[in-house]
Motif scaffolding. Structure first.
Motif, PDB file in Angstrom:
ATOM      1  N   SER A  80       0.839  -1.197   0.000  1.00  0.00           N
ATOM      2  CA  SER A  80       0.000   0.000   0.000  1.00  0.00           C
ATOM      3  C   SER A  80       0.874   1.248   0.000  1.00  0.00           C
ATOM      4  O   SER A  80       1.911   1.303   0.669  1.00  0.00           O
TER       5      SER A  80
ATOM      6  N   ARG B 268      -2.246  -0.857  -3.656  1.00  0.00           N
ATOM      7  CA  ARG B 268      -3.327   0.017  -3.193  1.00  0.00           C
ATOM      8  C   ARG B 268      -2.797   1.424  -2.961  1.00  0.00           C
ATOM      9  O   ARG B 268      -1.653   1.610  -2.573  1.00  0.00           O
TER      10      ARG B 268
ATOM     11  N   PHE C  28      -3.930   4.807  -0.834  1.00  0.00           N
ATOM     12  CA  PHE C  28      -4.795   5.475   0.132  1.00  0.00           C
ATOM     13  C   PHE C  28      -4.473   6.963   0.158  1.00  0.00           C
ATOM     14  O   PHE C  28      -3.302   7.357   0.191  1.00  0.00           O
TER      15      PHE C  28
ATOM     16  N   SER D 102      -5.176   9.657   2.813  1.00  0.00           N
ATOM     17  CA  SER D 102      -5.683   9.722   4.183  1.00  0.00           C
ATOM     18  C   SER D 102      -5.767  11.160   4.683  1.00  0.00           C
ATOM     19  O   SER D 102      -5.230  12.087   4.072  1.00  0.00           O
TER      20      SER D 102
ATOM     21  N   GLU E 234     -11.731   3.899  -9.118  1.00  0.00           N
ATOM     22  CA  GLU E 234     -11.945   2.775  -8.209  1.00  0.00           C
ATOM     23  C   GLU E 234     -10.673   2.420  -7.445  1.00  0.00           C
ATOM     24  O   GLU E 234     -10.726   1.853  -6.355  1.00  0.00           O
ATOM     25  N   CYS E 235      -9.518   2.750  -8.025  1.00  0.00           N
ATOM     26  CA  CYS E 235      -8.244   2.396  -7.404  1.00  0.00           C
ATOM     27  C   CYS E 235      -7.816   3.392  -6.331  1.00  0.00           C
ATOM     28  O   CYS E 235      -6.771   3.213  -5.701  1.00  0.00           O
TER      29      CYS E 235
ATOM     30  N   ILE F  31      -8.474   4.980  -2.700  1.00  0.00           N
ATOM     31  CA  ILE F  31      -9.187   4.767  -1.442  1.00  0.00           C
ATOM     32  C   ILE F  31      -9.062   6.039  -0.612  1.00  0.00           C
ATOM     33  O   ILE F  31      -7.975   6.374  -0.128  1.00  0.00           O
TER      34      ILE F  31
ATOM     35  N   GLU G  58      -9.709   8.244   2.613  1.00  0.00           N
ATOM     36  CA  GLU G  58      -9.960   8.062   4.041  1.00  0.00           C
ATOM     37  C   GLU G  58      -9.965   9.406   4.750  1.00  0.00           C
ATOM     38  O   GLU G  58      -9.101  10.241   4.491  1.00  0.00           O
TER      39      GLU G  58
END
Length: 211
Positions: free
Chosen positions: A11, A42, A44, A46, A62-63, A65, A67
């Motif tokens: 990640s 992945r 992220f 954040s 979609e890839c 993420i 947060e």
């Protein structure tokens, strides 16, 4: 609280350290997300403030993420898995770090000019640090370099770079980018799609306004 233990997928995490999300960051994050999807890892983003509305360029990825939690909250019991890419670290990143860590953390934006050391906000949280060399990189470049080292096992010194490239704005004007980039096969700096056009359109504003 979230735990990502047990998931062996590498990640890459960018801790968004700005109250806003400007066009420069948008292009960089989109590029990181797209390249992460191709690499099977992945990505992220954040600490994204809840009042930020994601721009269209990021909304349907979609890839990516997104947060609202900080990286410290996401990995609160798993700090040993996390490597902070830190310009002030004493040790440089090596291919062996790909087996020591599976989460690589970046404090966005690495590419401040002049550097503001916003990574210090993450440094004091106790993550292990690694350095990517002596010259400032944009965030997408830092992720690209890290992925090349830890996944492709290419040492930092063997990656082809181009430092402080000069971009032609028009036939009379050019601007020097104050960062290090990976050199593409054609000799040009590897930049997100649309970045050169953004730089040309806003060249009179200065980099601080783009970020």
């Amino acid at each position: 609280m979230k735990s990502l233990r047990g998931n062996s997928i590498t990640s890459y995490v960018v801790e968004h350290l700005d109250p806003e999300l400007g066009p420069w960051s948008t292009l960089e994050y989109r590029s990181i997300a797209q390249e992460s999807a191709k690499a099977g890892v992945r990505f992220f983003l954040s600490s994204v403030p809840r009042n930020i509305s994601l721009p269209p360029e990021l909304r349907d990825l979609e890839c990516l993420i997104v947060e609202h939690l900080s990286v410290e909250e996401l990995f609160q019991d798993e700090k040993g898995r996390v490597c902070l890419l830190d310009p002030a670290a004493a040790v440089e990143l090596s291919p062996e770090d790909g087996t020591k860590f599976d989460v690589f953390l970046f404090g966005g934006i690495l590419g401040d000019d002049p550097p503001r050391d916003r990574t210090s906000e993450l440094r004091k949280k106790g993550f292990s640090g690694r350095r990517l060399g002596p010259i400032q990189m944009t965030t997408d470049t830092a992720v690209r370099v890290t992925r090349t080292v830890v996944q492709q096992k290419v040492p930092l010194k063997d990656i082809p770079y181009i430092d402080y490239p000069e971009l032609k704005i028009d036939k009379h004007e050019s601007t020097e980018m104050p960062f290090r980039y990976i050199k593409s096969a054609d000799g040009s700096p590897c930049m997100p799609e649309g970045m050169v056009d953004l730089i040309k359109a806003d060249s009179e504003k200065g980099f601080g306004d783009l970020l």
